[in-house]
Design a protein around this motif. Sequence first.
Motif, PDB file in Angstrom:
ATOM      1  N   GLU A 146       0.828  -1.215   0.000  1.00 50.44           N
ATOM      2  CA  GLU A 146       0.000   0.000   0.000  1.00 50.44           C
ATOM      3  C   GLU A 146       0.858   1.259   0.000  1.00 50.44           C
ATOM      4  OE1 GLU A 146      -2.987   0.009   3.049  1.00 50.44           O
ATOM      5  OE2 GLU A 146      -3.681  -1.996   2.491  1.00 50.44           O
ATOM      6  N   GLU A 180      -1.161   8.066   7.802  1.00 50.93           N
ATOM      7  CA  GLU A 180      -1.517   7.481   9.097  1.00 50.93           C
ATOM      8  C   GLU A 180      -3.020   7.213   9.187  1.00 50.93           C
ATOM      9  OE1 GLU A 180       0.013  10.104  12.077  1.00 50.93           O
ATOM     10  OE2 GLU A 180       2.045   9.316  11.895  1.00 50.93           O
ATOM     11  N   ASP A 181      -3.827   8.158   8.720  1.00 51.94           N
ATOM     12  CA  ASP A 181      -5.287   7.990   8.778  1.00 51.94           C
ATOM     13  C   ASP A 181      -5.744   6.810   7.927  1.00 51.94           C
ATOM     14  OD1 ASP A 181      -5.501  10.124  10.502  1.00 51.94           O
ATOM     15  OD2 ASP A 181      -6.059  11.576   8.935  1.00 51.94           O
ATOM     16  N   ARG A 182      -5.185   6.671   6.716  1.00 54.59           N
ATOM     17  CA  ARG A 182      -5.565   5.552   5.848  1.00 54.59           C
ATOM     18  C   ARG A 182      -5.169   4.211   6.462  1.00 54.59           C
ATOM     19  NH1 ARG A 182      -4.381   9.485   2.183  1.00 54.59           N
ATOM     20  NH2 ARG A 182      -2.224   8.869   1.842  1.00 54.59           N
ATOM     21  N   LYS A 226      -4.775   3.545   9.702  1.00 59.18           N
ATOM     22  CA  LYS A 226      -5.648   3.289  10.853  1.00 59.18           C
ATOM     23  C   LYS A 226      -7.021   2.802  10.400  1.00 59.18           C
ATOM     24  CE  LYS A 226      -3.555   6.741  13.870  1.00 59.18           C
ATOM     25  NZ  LYS A 226      -3.730   8.062  14.501  1.00 59.18           N
ATOM     26  N   GLU A 227      -7.508   3.363   9.304  1.00 66.48           N
ATOM     27  CA  GLU A 227      -8.832   2.981   8.798  1.00 66.48           C
ATOM     28  C   GLU A 227      -8.828   1.569   8.207  1.00 66.48           C
ATOM     29  OE1 GLU A 227     -11.346   4.261   4.944  1.00 66.48           O
ATOM     30  OE2 GLU A 227     -10.749   5.920   6.256  1.00 66.48           O
ATOM     31  N   ARG A 228      -7.802   1.255   7.410  1.00 68.70           N
ATOM     32  CA  ARG A 228      -7.756  -0.036   6.712  1.00 68.70           C
ATOM     33  C   ARG A 228      -7.231  -1.185   7.578  1.00 68.70           C
ATOM     34  NH1 ARG A 228      -4.590   2.285   1.521  1.00 68.70           N
ATOM     35  NH2 ARG A 228      -6.204   3.701   0.769  1.00 68.70           N
ATOM     36  N   HIS A 229      -6.385  -0.854   8.547  1.00 72.73           N
ATOM     37  CA  HIS A 229      -5.696  -1.891   9.333  1.00 72.73           C
ATOM     38  C   HIS A 229      -5.748  -1.553  10.825  1.00 72.73           C
ATOM     39  CE1 HIS A 229      -4.077  -3.313   5.512  1.00 72.73           C
ATOM     40  NE2 HIS A 229      -3.765  -2.060   5.245  1.00 72.73           N
ATOM     41  N   PRO A 230      -6.872  -1.792  11.470  1.00 65.08           N
ATOM     42  CA  PRO A 230      -6.975  -1.443  12.888  1.00 65.08           C
ATOM     43  C   PRO A 230      -6.027  -2.240  13.792  1.00 65.08           C
ATOM     44  CG  PRO A 230      -8.950  -2.590  12.140  1.00 65.08           C
ATOM     45  CD  PRO A 230      -8.109  -2.354  10.941  1.00 65.08           C
TER      46      PRO A 230
END
Length: 163
Positions: free
Chosen positions: A21, A139-141, A143-147
């Motif tokens: 990614e 970082e936001d992406r 956190k959203e895709r991979h908790p």
Amino acid sequence: MVNRIYLKAPEFVKVRQLIDELLGEGLEPASISAHAARKPRGDDLPVELIVHRTWERALIDGGVLGALFASPITAALWLIGDGLLGVLVLVLGAGVGGAFAALRARIANRDIAPQFAALRRGELLIVATVDHAAIGGIEDRIKERHPEVVVLGTDPAGTPPFP
């Protein structure tokens, strides 16, 4: 301006997905590295994998190497009849080699030292050098895709920067 961001992943498969990614977002392979305590099976990463030795392991490996380098001198001293001095040279070679390797390992690993316990538990660390303006979005992406991935931010200890 560029900064490093640190990501902690529980398993190698997740690291592979994260790296794919990050590369898909335009990061160069040279700007990403993965860190592990041991080499995982199926190591086919398109980025550098750094396998870290513990301080103790570096001390042992360096001591053995130092003793090997000192052994020809030891053998020569034994041949001329000074076995005690030969043993002293061997021990000194092992000590110097071990101390050098341990110091080198400690200096080389300084930037990720806060995550050594996680590496020993089998977790992996990804370090990506990114443009400062892109850090928040990346970082936001993640956190959203991979908790399950811990985003440590720009500090390897995961502490927020001083306000």
